[in-house]
Design an enzyme around this catalytic site. Structure first.
Site, PDB file in Angstrom:
ATOM      1  N   SER A   1       0.797  -1.224   0.000  1.00 26.06           N
ATOM      2  CA  SER A   1       0.000   0.000   0.000  1.00 26.06           C
ATOM      3  C   SER A   1       0.828   1.272   0.000  1.00 26.06           C
ATOM      4  O   SER A   1       0.271   2.363   0.086  1.00 26.06           O
ATOM      5  CB  SER A   1      -0.954   0.015   1.190  1.00 26.06           C
ATOM      6  OG  SER A   1      -0.524  -0.840   2.179  1.00 26.06           O
TER       7      SER A   1
ATOM      8  N   THR B   1      -1.287   2.663   4.376  1.00 24.57           N
ATOM      9  CA  THR B   1      -0.746   4.019   4.287  1.00 24.57           C
ATOM     10  C   THR B   1       0.081   4.414   5.506  1.00 24.57           C
ATOM     11  O   THR B   1      -0.350   4.236   6.636  1.00 24.57           O
ATOM     12  CB  THR B   1      -1.930   4.996   4.186  1.00 24.57           C
ATOM     13  OG1 THR B   1      -2.598   4.733   2.973  1.00 24.57           O
ATOM     14  CG2 THR B   1      -1.487   6.437   4.244  1.00 24.57           C
TER      15      THR B   1
ATOM     16  N   THR C   1       1.288   6.905   0.229  1.00 22.64           N
ATOM     17  CA  THR C   1       0.385   5.780  -0.033  1.00 22.64           C
ATOM     18  C   THR C   1       0.291   5.474  -1.529  1.00 22.64           C
ATOM     19  O   THR C   1       0.569   6.347  -2.366  1.00 22.64           O
ATOM     20  CB  THR C   1      -1.039   6.116   0.478  1.00 22.64           C
ATOM     21  OG1 THR C   1      -1.860   4.957   0.389  1.00 22.64           O
ATOM     22  CG2 THR C   1      -1.679   7.232  -0.322  1.00 22.64           C
TER      23      THR C   1
ATOM     24  N   ARG D   1      -8.003   8.535  -9.579  1.00 22.68           N
ATOM     25  CA  ARG D   1      -8.521   8.787  -8.226  1.00 22.68           C
ATOM     26  C   ARG D   1      -7.382   9.264  -7.300  1.00 22.68           C
ATOM     27  O   ARG D   1      -6.294   8.720  -7.276  1.00 22.68           O
ATOM     28  CB  ARG D   1      -9.143   7.497  -7.676  1.00 22.68           C
ATOM     29  CG  ARG D   1      -9.738   7.631  -6.286  1.00 22.68           C
ATOM     30  CD  ARG D   1      -8.779   7.143  -5.205  1.00 22.68           C
ATOM     31  NE  ARG D   1      -9.411   7.140  -3.888  1.00 22.68           N
ATOM     32  CZ  ARG D   1      -8.738   6.974  -2.756  1.00 22.68           C
ATOM     33  NH1 ARG D   1      -7.440   6.817  -2.767  1.00 22.68           N
ATOM     34  NH2 ARG D   1      -9.361   6.985  -1.609  1.00 22.68           N
ATOM     35  N   VAL D   2      -7.669  10.301  -6.532  1.00 23.35           N
ATOM     36  CA  VAL D   2      -6.729  10.790  -5.532  1.00 23.35           C
ATOM     37  C   VAL D   2      -7.441  10.734  -4.186  1.00 23.35           C
ATOM     38  O   VAL D   2      -8.609  11.116  -4.074  1.00 23.35           O
ATOM     39  CB  VAL D   2      -6.283  12.234  -5.851  1.00 23.35           C
ATOM     40  CG1 VAL D   2      -5.472  12.826  -4.707  1.00 23.35           C
ATOM     41  CG2 VAL D   2      -5.477  12.264  -7.144  1.00 23.35           C
ATOM     42  N   GLY D   3      -6.742  10.262  -3.175  1.00 27.41           N
ATOM     43  CA  GLY D   3      -7.346  10.145  -1.851  1.00 27.41           C
ATOM     44  C   GLY D   3      -7.003  11.306  -0.951  1.00 27.41           C
ATOM     45  O   GLY D   3      -6.609  12.388  -1.400  1.00 27.41           O
ATOM     46  N   ASP D   4      -7.162  11.091   0.333  1.00 25.31           N
ATOM     47  CA  ASP D   4      -6.912  12.133   1.330  1.00 25.31           C
ATOM     48  C   ASP D   4      -5.426  12.341   1.606  1.00 25.31           C
ATOM     49  O   ASP D   4      -5.005  13.421   2.014  1.00 25.31           O
ATOM     50  CB  ASP D   4      -7.580  11.750   2.656  1.00 25.31           C
ATOM     51  CG  ASP D   4      -6.992  10.442   3.193  1.00 25.31           C
ATOM     52  OD1 ASP D   4      -6.924   9.466   2.416  1.00 25.31           O
ATOM     53  OD2 ASP D   4      -6.580  10.392   4.365  1.00 25.31           O
TER      54      ASP D   4
ATOM     55  N   THR E   1      -5.442   7.357   8.106  1.00 25.62           N
ATOM     56  CA  THR E   1      -5.399   6.201   7.224  1.00 25.62           C
ATOM     57  C   THR E   1      -6.822   5.689   7.058  1.00 25.62           C
ATOM     58  O   THR E   1      -7.676   5.961   7.899  1.00 25.62           O
ATOM     59  CB  THR E   1      -4.459   5.118   7.781  1.00 25.62           C
ATOM     60  OG1 THR E   1      -4.414   4.006   6.870  1.00 25.62           O
ATOM     61  CG2 THR E   1      -4.913   4.610   9.132  1.00 25.62           C
ATOM     62  N   GLY E   2      -7.058   4.964   5.990  1.00 21.57           N
ATOM     63  CA  GLY E   2      -8.397   4.432   5.779  1.00 21.57           C
ATOM     64  C   GLY E   2      -9.042   5.005   4.536  1.00 21.57           C
ATOM     65  O   GLY E   2      -8.337   5.482   3.628  1.00 21.57           O
TER      66      GLY E   2
ATOM     67  N   GLY F   1     -10.117   7.306   2.177  1.00 17.53           N
ATOM     68  CA  GLY F   1      -9.808   8.716   1.992  1.00 17.53           C
ATOM     69  C   GLY F   1     -11.005   9.587   1.698  1.00 17.53           C
ATOM     70  O   GLY F   1     -11.052  10.754   2.106  1.00 17.53           O
TER      71      GLY F   1
END
Ligand code: SD4
Length: 332
Positions: A90, A192, A210, A220-223, A243-244, A246
């Site tokens: 990850s 992450t 991450t 896609r982009v996360g937090d 973490t988790g 996003g």
């Protein structure tokens, strides 16, 4: 597939499919009484704390701090350890790819002066945390994305490589057979890396790195690379990282929220619990996804909390590098 459904499934896949190697969360089924809720906790610095069981990363950050270097240096070096670990699926090399088989990385870094740098959707570069630092220190910008981020990295001397390992390629090929997710929660890989450090001067920095959700839609982009969501530092108050899933952290601007709650006088633990509470309140379907937060205040007091069982934290403080099984909201 409707967006909401995809996100739920994808969230579970992160915790379900990316199973395997290092974390003893699933094997060492710890009972609730052994779960740690650091109400008063230890304090002091230098110190470093990170999401998941990443003892080698915190050990490296601690080593850097012990040599008298800045929290910023400790964060970069500590995160680099996991980024270079091909077994971790990850972060960095070996990260699980998106639906098209491309490994795309997100990372950010923030220093004690409030400077911030990030890369999103970065491909072919093993150390996004270092590229994020370069963005922060060597450009007038704060975020570089995709091809531009890659070109910038290469121009700064980073070597392009193939980040897709045989193991991650195999997992992706297996996933492609059905393109379905098995909703298993709480069997979690180390995931992450969000890291917070305080150096000997009491200055705070943080980083987050991450490969994001496994088999995400391309783009896609996360937090994790987004200031205030995956990470926030205010050197007067403290720092937090996430973490988790996003999408849920982004919608509640979780890390900024935690720092602001600490500013209002909450302990790091209380602030993490309240930030998780905000997500729960807005999501009757919280049983389908995981989020975990860690936080530290100016004194080096720490807190951590997650929605579900299975979240772990590593902290190096007072000469001890320790793993903690986080307390959580969903006691069933
Ligand atoms: C993301 N927050 O991209 C990251 C993934 C993660 O534990 O933290 N997984 O949404």
């Amino acid at each position: 597939m409707k967006r909401r459904k995809f996100i739920q499934n994808a969230s579970l896949s992160t915790f379900g499919i990316a199973v395997g190697t290092s974390v003893f969360a699933s094997e060492t089924k710890t009972s609730i009484s052994e779960v740690s809720n650091p109400k008063s906790g230890t304090s002091g610095f230098p110190m470093v704390i990170a999401t998941w069981n990443v003892n080698s990363s915190t050990a490296e950050a601690w080593r850097v701090l012990q040599e008298g270097n800045s929290a910023l240096d400790a964060i970069e070096k500590g995160c680099m350890v996991e980024e270079a670990n091909a077994e971790g699926q990850s972060v960095g090399i070996g990260g699980l790819p998106d639906r098209d088989g491309n490994v795309t990385l997100d990372a950010c870094i923030m220093d004690s002066k409030g400077n911030y740098g990030a890369v999103v959707y970065l491909q072919h570069i093993m150390h996004p945390i270092s590229v994020a630092r370069k963005v922060m220190e060597d450009t007038p910008h704060v975020i570089l994305a995709g091809k531009g981020a890659e070109q910038f990295a290469i121009s700064e001397g980073f070597k392009p490589i193939d980040l897709l390992t045989e193991a991650s390629k195999k997992a992706w090929e297996e996933w492609k057979k059905t393109s379905q997710y098995k909703p298993i929660i709480n069997i979690e890989n180390h995931d992450t890396i969000g890291m917070l450090a305080i150096d000997k001067n009491g200055d705070i920095s943080g980083g987050c790195t991450t490969s994001g959700l496994a088999y995400k839609i391309a783009g896609r982009v996360g937090d994790s690379p987004i200031i205030g969501s995956g990470l926030f530092i205010d050197n007067e108050i403290g720092g937090a990282t996430a973490t988790g899933l996003g999408e849920e952290v982004l919608k509640t601007v979780g890390s900024f929220l935690i720092v602001e709650l600490m500013r209002q006088g909450k302990t790091p633990q209380q602030a993490c619990e309240e930030a998780i509470g905000r997500i729960i309140k807005k999501n009757p379907d919280y049983k389908d996804f995981q989020v975990g937060y860690i936080a530290v205040n100016k004194k080096g007091e720490t807190g951590w909390y997650s929605i579900h069982d299975g979240f772990w934290v590593t902290k190096y403080q007072n000469d001890k590098n320790e793993n903690f099984h986080s307390d959580f909201y969903d006691k069933k």
